[in-house]
Structure formats: C-alpha cells, structure tokens
Design a protein around this motif. Structure first.
Motif, PDB file in Angstrom:
ATOM      1  N   LEU A  91       0.705  -1.092  -0.097  1.00  0.00           N
ATOM      2  CA  LEU A  91      -0.036   0.025   0.057  1.00  0.00           C
ATOM      3  C   LEU A  91       0.915   1.328  -0.005  1.00  0.00           C
ATOM      4  CD1 LEU A  91      -2.905  -1.158   2.726  1.00  0.00           C
ATOM      5  CD2 LEU A  91      -3.064  -0.593   0.047  1.00  0.00           C
ATOM      6  N   ARG A  92       1.888   1.196   0.787  1.00  0.00           N
ATOM      7  CA  ARG A  92       2.798   2.560   0.827  1.00  0.00           C
ATOM      8  C   ARG A  92       3.554   2.763  -0.555  1.00  0.00           C
ATOM      9  NH1 ARG A  92       3.908   0.366   6.173  1.00  0.00           N
ATOM     10  NH2 ARG A  92       5.600  -0.799   5.268  1.00  0.00           N
ATOM     11  N   GLY A  93       3.921   1.513  -1.143  1.00  0.00           N
ATOM     12  CA  GLY A  93       4.546   1.853  -2.371  1.00  0.00           C
ATOM     13  C   GLY A  93       3.541   1.969  -3.824  1.00  0.00           C
ATOM     14  N   ILE A  94       2.229   1.673  -3.642  1.00  0.00           N
ATOM     15  CA  ILE A  94       1.445   1.807  -4.766  1.00  0.00           C
ATOM     16  C   ILE A  94       0.474   2.986  -4.721  1.00  0.00           C
ATOM     17  CG2 ILE A  94      -0.538   0.611  -4.200  1.00  0.00           C
ATOM     18  CD1 ILE A  94      -0.488  -1.082  -6.675  1.00  0.00           C
ATOM     19  N   TRP A  95       0.257   3.535  -3.344  1.00  0.00           N
ATOM     20  CA  TRP A  95      -0.914   4.673  -3.631  1.00  0.00           C
ATOM     21  C   TRP A  95      -0.378   5.963  -4.407  1.00  0.00           C
ATOM     22  CZ3 TRP A  95      -0.615   9.680  -2.244  1.00  0.00           C
ATOM     23  CH2 TRP A  95       0.385  10.109  -1.395  1.00  0.00           C
ATOM     24  N   PRO A  96       0.923   6.393  -4.581  1.00  0.00           N
ATOM     25  CA  PRO A  96       0.919   7.584  -5.320  1.00  0.00           C
ATOM     26  C   PRO A  96       0.614   7.373  -6.925  1.00  0.00           C
ATOM     27  CG  PRO A  96       3.177   7.285  -4.032  1.00  0.00           C
ATOM     28  CD  PRO A  96       1.845   5.900  -4.085  1.00  0.00           C
ATOM     29  N   SER A  97       0.894   6.072  -7.486  1.00  0.00           N
ATOM     30  CA  SER A  97       0.528   6.111  -8.890  1.00  0.00           C
ATOM     31  C   SER A  97      -0.684   5.666  -8.925  1.00  0.00           C
ATOM     32  CB  SER A  97       1.377   4.808  -9.366  1.00  0.00           C
ATOM     33  OG  SER A  97       1.217   3.616  -8.668  1.00  0.00           O
ATOM     34  N   MET A  98      -1.345   5.032  -8.025  1.00  0.00           N
ATOM     35  CA  MET A  98      -2.949   4.677  -8.110  1.00  0.00           C
ATOM     36  C   MET A  98      -3.801   6.022  -7.953  1.00  0.00           C
ATOM     37  SD  MET A  98      -5.276   2.411  -5.395  1.00  0.00           S
ATOM     38  CE  MET A  98      -4.220   1.011  -6.219  1.00  0.00           C
ATOM     39  N   ALA A  99      -3.145   7.061  -7.302  1.00  0.00           N
ATOM     40  CA  ALA A  99      -3.728   8.504  -6.968  1.00  0.00           C
ATOM     41  C   ALA A  99      -3.929   9.019  -8.305  1.00  0.00           C
ATOM     42  CB  ALA A  99      -3.075   9.089  -5.994  1.00  0.00           C
ATOM     43  N   VAL A 100      -2.804   9.198  -9.231  1.00  0.00           N
ATOM     44  CA  VAL A 100      -2.648   9.829 -10.333  1.00  0.00           C
ATOM     45  C   VAL A 100      -3.592   8.862 -11.335  1.00  0.00           C
ATOM     46  CG1 VAL A 100      -1.073  10.009 -12.491  1.00  0.00           C
ATOM     47  CG2 VAL A 100      -0.242  10.224 -10.249  1.00  0.00           C
ATOM     48  N   GLY A 101      -3.820   7.683 -11.352  1.00  0.00           N
ATOM     49  CA  GLY A 101      -4.695   7.080 -12.214  1.00  0.00           C
ATOM     50  C   GLY A 101      -6.202   7.299 -11.755  1.00  0.00           C
ATOM     51  N   VAL A 102      -6.466   7.544 -10.578  1.00  0.00           N
ATOM     52  CA  VAL A 102      -7.859   8.052 -10.040  1.00  0.00           C
ATOM     53  C   VAL A 102      -8.035   9.454 -10.774  1.00  0.00           C
ATOM     54  CG1 VAL A 102      -9.046   8.936  -8.215  1.00  0.00           C
ATOM     55  CG2 VAL A 102      -7.859   6.788  -7.986  1.00  0.00           C
ATOM     56  N   LEU A 103      -6.990  10.408 -10.840  1.00  0.00           N
ATOM     57  CA  LEU A 103      -7.150  11.754 -11.436  1.00  0.00           C
ATOM     58  C   LEU A 103      -7.566  11.328 -13.019  1.00  0.00           C
ATOM     59  CD1 LEU A 103      -7.140  14.674 -11.451  1.00  0.00           C
ATOM     60  CD2 LEU A 103      -4.512  14.555 -11.947  1.00  0.00           C
ATOM     61  N   LEU A 104      -7.078  10.601 -13.674  1.00  0.00           N
ATOM     62  CA  LEU A 104      -7.240  10.411 -15.196  1.00  0.00           C
ATOM     63  C   LEU A 104      -8.611   9.828 -15.318  1.00  0.00           C
ATOM     64  CD1 LEU A 104      -6.502  10.199 -18.004  1.00  0.00           C
ATOM     65  CD2 LEU A 104      -5.259   7.903 -17.471  1.00  0.00           C
ATOM     66  N   GLY A 105      -8.972   8.589 -14.487  1.00  0.00           N
ATOM     67  CA  GLY A 105     -10.212   8.064 -14.593  1.00  0.00           C
ATOM     68  C   GLY A 105     -11.459   9.114 -14.313  1.00  0.00           C
ATOM     69  N   THR A 106     -11.266   9.980 -13.353  1.00  0.00           N
ATOM     70  CA  THR A 106     -12.198  10.857 -13.014  1.00  0.00           C
ATOM     71  C   THR A 106     -12.612  11.778 -14.041  1.00  0.00           C
ATOM     72  OG1 THR A 106     -11.785  10.897 -10.430  1.00  0.00           O
ATOM     73  CG2 THR A 106     -12.937  12.516 -11.360  1.00  0.00           C
ATOM     74  N   VAL A 107     -11.502  12.451 -14.895  1.00  0.00           N
ATOM     75  CA  VAL A 107     -11.335  13.132 -16.099  1.00  0.00           C
ATOM     76  C   VAL A 107     -12.441  12.338 -16.918  1.00  0.00           C
ATOM     77  CG1 VAL A 107     -10.426  14.320 -17.920  1.00  0.00           C
ATOM     78  CG2 VAL A 107      -9.715  14.584 -15.495  1.00  0.00           C
ATOM     79  N   LEU A 108     -12.176  11.125 -17.405  1.00  0.00           N
ATOM     80  CA  LEU A 108     -12.746  10.401 -18.203  1.00  0.00           C
ATOM     81  C   LEU A 108     -14.230  10.134 -17.940  1.00  0.00           C
ATOM     82  CD1 LEU A 108     -10.031   7.615 -19.211  1.00  0.00           C
ATOM     83  CD2 LEU A 108     -10.885   9.517 -20.475  1.00  0.00           C
ATOM     84  N   ALA A 109     -14.434   9.827 -16.591  1.00  0.00           N
ATOM     85  CA  ALA A 109     -16.142   9.766 -16.052  1.00  0.00           C
ATOM     86  C   ALA A 109     -16.482  10.855 -16.397  1.00  0.00           C
ATOM     87  CB  ALA A 109     -15.966   9.335 -14.645  1.00  0.00           C
ATOM     88  N   ILE A 110     -16.090  12.120 -16.319  1.00  0.00           N
ATOM     89  CA  ILE A 110     -16.838  13.269 -16.609  1.00  0.00           C
ATOM     90  C   ILE A 110     -17.147  13.553 -18.207  1.00  0.00           C
ATOM     91  CG2 ILE A 110     -16.658  15.965 -16.411  1.00  0.00           C
ATOM     92  CD1 ILE A 110     -14.959  15.405 -13.910  1.00  0.00           C
ATOM     93  N   PHE A 111     -16.100  13.286 -18.812  1.00  0.00           N
ATOM     94  CA  PHE A 111     -16.140  13.819 -20.330  1.00  0.00           C
ATOM     95  C   PHE A 111     -16.702  12.632 -21.395  1.00  0.00           C
ATOM     96  CE2 PHE A 111     -13.415  17.023 -18.577  1.00  0.00           C
ATOM     97  CZ  PHE A 111     -14.054  18.146 -18.752  1.00  0.00           C
ATOM     98  N   VAL A 112     -16.612  11.463 -21.010  1.00  0.00           N
ATOM     99  CA  VAL A 112     -16.703  10.374 -21.774  1.00  0.00           C
ATOM    100  C   VAL A 112     -18.412  10.207 -21.899  1.00  0.00           C
ATOM    101  CG1 VAL A 112     -17.118   7.770 -22.130  1.00  0.00           C
ATOM    102  CG2 VAL A 112     -14.806   8.875 -21.479  1.00  0.00           C
ATOM    103  N   ARG A 113     -18.936   9.776 -23.038  1.00  0.00           N
ATOM    104  CA  ARG A 113     -20.258   9.893 -23.265  1.00  0.00           C
ATOM    105  C   ARG A 113     -20.863   8.708 -22.613  1.00  0.00           C
ATOM    106  NH1 ARG A 113     -21.474   9.209 -29.225  1.00  0.00           N
ATOM    107  NH2 ARG A 113     -23.633   9.397 -28.624  1.00  0.00           N
TER     108      ARG A 113
END
Length: 276
Positions: A91-113
């Motif tokens: 968990l300590r090693g993976i959370w930073p990249s997971m947080a970046v992925g969350v940002l990308l996924g949230t942007v897609l969720a907002i704009f994808v049809r």
C-alpha cells in the motif's frame, strides 16, 4: 421530476435504496469492492424514474457510488486491518501511482459519453468475472507483486479504471493482487484500502466536474446525488461487518466464485442496457 412529489413512490425508492445499501455493504466487507459494482447499475436503472437526462445518468451513478464508497471503505479497511491481513508495504508503495490513475479516470468519467461509459463498465466487469470464475483460488502468474515501473503501472491502471467505473478498487484490485501471488483474503483486505485512495479524490472530482450542469436532478452536488447517498450509506455501514465476518469464515474458492457471479450479473445487465 413529478415522481419526487409522490410519497408512496418515495417510500418505495427509500426501501429499494436501503436494500441496495445492505447488499453493497455486505459485498464491501466480503469482496473488498466498496459496493460500487452493485450500486452503479442499480442507480443507473433508478435515475430514469427521476426524469434524469440520459446523458448524465451514468455520470450520476458513478459519482453517487463513489461518494457512498468513502464511509464503507473506511469501515471495511479498519476491520480488515484489525485482523492483520493487509499488505501495508504494498500500500505504501502503490498509492501515489494509484492516485494519478484516479485523476485520469475521474476526468474520463466526466467527459466520456453515457453509452461508451456504460460499455466500458460492462466489459471490465465481465473480464473480471471470467477471471475469478474460471481460475483456481491459488491461480497466479508469479509469486510476488512486481516492483518499480510495473508496480506503478498496475497502480495507475487500478486507480483509473476504478474511478471511471465508480467502484472501490477491489473489483480490479483483488484479481490483480491474486494473480501476483497475494492470498485471496489478504488481497481483499488490501483492496479495501484501495477504496479509500480512489473514492475520496474521485468524489471531489465528480462534484466539481458536474457543478452547474443543468441536467442533474434536485438534491445533487455536481454528479453526486445526495438522495442516493443519504439512503445507501447507513444501510451499507450496518452490513459491512457482516461481509468482513464472511470473508474470514467461508472457503476461499467459494469467495472467488461468489465474486464472479455478482460481476457476471452486473456486466450482463449493463451490456443489455447499452444494446437496448
């Protein structure tokens, strides 16, 4: 919107949301999925009765689901941690990249049809269901989780897909952890923390992304509907300990098969809605 003025209809909706919360809470503790794999398709079917614009139905389902995952994941993670099954070093090693992925996924969720969004949900859910349904409980491709760039890539993938689907991270995280040698119970416990990493920033993003959208129904903050949130969360919190108890009581193979059945049903429902 006229349905909201009918007390009998509102009472029926309240009962349906309470039952959804009980089921999603049980699944949060049992499978580490945060309940989103159940909440998203249920809300996707309920929102049309509010007269919600088709273009934002999936966005509202995802945003509302992410909001409900926050308290459920916090409770689930606390109880799993008490049982000592988490891989805290991972968990300590993976959370930073997971947080970046969350940002990308949230942007897609907002704009994808909407239809594309629904199709992505269905395909990912079906792929995970097949994996969990037809592999052995000890199936793995290596004995340990990768390090370095590979670990960060997997963290980003889990975060992006989970945020876009409105799920807590266990739906994708549990099978990935299992494939890399993590015992199923430890995978479920660790994935419960994924739900916290994913749901908090993604919920904020869905609120911001939908702020001022005239198509959202009353009692919504952006793409988070507060009616669904208020009804689902209490029932989920009540039921989460039931799922945690089951996760440490039933045979691991049965746990995987139960996971597969729930995901399979969900994916079929969503594919049917897209085709229709």
């Amino acid at each position: 919107m006229e349905h909201m003025n009918d007390p009998a209809w509102l009472a029926g909706l309240a009962a349906a949301m309470a039952l959804t919360g009980l089921l999603s809470g049980t699944l949060a503790g049992l499978l580490g999925v945060g309940g989103g794999i159940v909440i998203v398709p249920v809300l996707f079917m309920v929102f049309p009765f509010f007269g919600v614009d088709e273009a934002v139905q999936m966005k509202l389902a995802v945003g509302t689901s992410l909001a409900t995952i926050i308290p459920t994941s916090l409770q689930s993670a606390r109880k799993h941690r008490m049982k000592g099954a988490m891989d805290e070093a991972l968990l300590r090693g993976i959370w930073p990249s997971m947080a970046v992925g969350v940002l990308l996924g949230t942007v897609l969720a907002i704009f994808v049809r909407g239809p594309v969004h629904s199709a992505i949900f269905a395909v990912v859910a079906l792929a995970v269901a097949v994996n969990m349904g037809f592999t052995a409980v000890d199936h793995k491709i290596r004995d340990s989780f990768p390090t370095g760039i590979a670990r960060q890539g997997l963290g980003g993938f889990i975060g992006a897909v989970s945020a876009m689907m409105g799920i807590g991270g266990g739906t994708v995280g549990v099978p990935i952890l299992s494939m890399f040698g993590t015992p199923i119970r430890a995978a479920v416990a660790t994935a419960s923390v994924f739900g916290i990493i994913i749901s908090i920033p993604a919920t904020i993003g869905m609120i911001y992304g939908g702020w001022g959208d005239p198509r959202v129904p009353p009692f919504s903050l952006g793409y988070v509907n507060m009616i669904g949130f208020a009804l689902i969360v209490p029932a989920s919190l009540i039921a989460t300990p039931w799922g945690v108890h089951l996760a440490h009581s039933i045979p691991p193979l049965l746990l995987k098969r139960a996971f597969a059945v729930f995901l399979g049903i969900t994916s079929v429902r969503m594919i049917w809605s897209v085709i229709g």
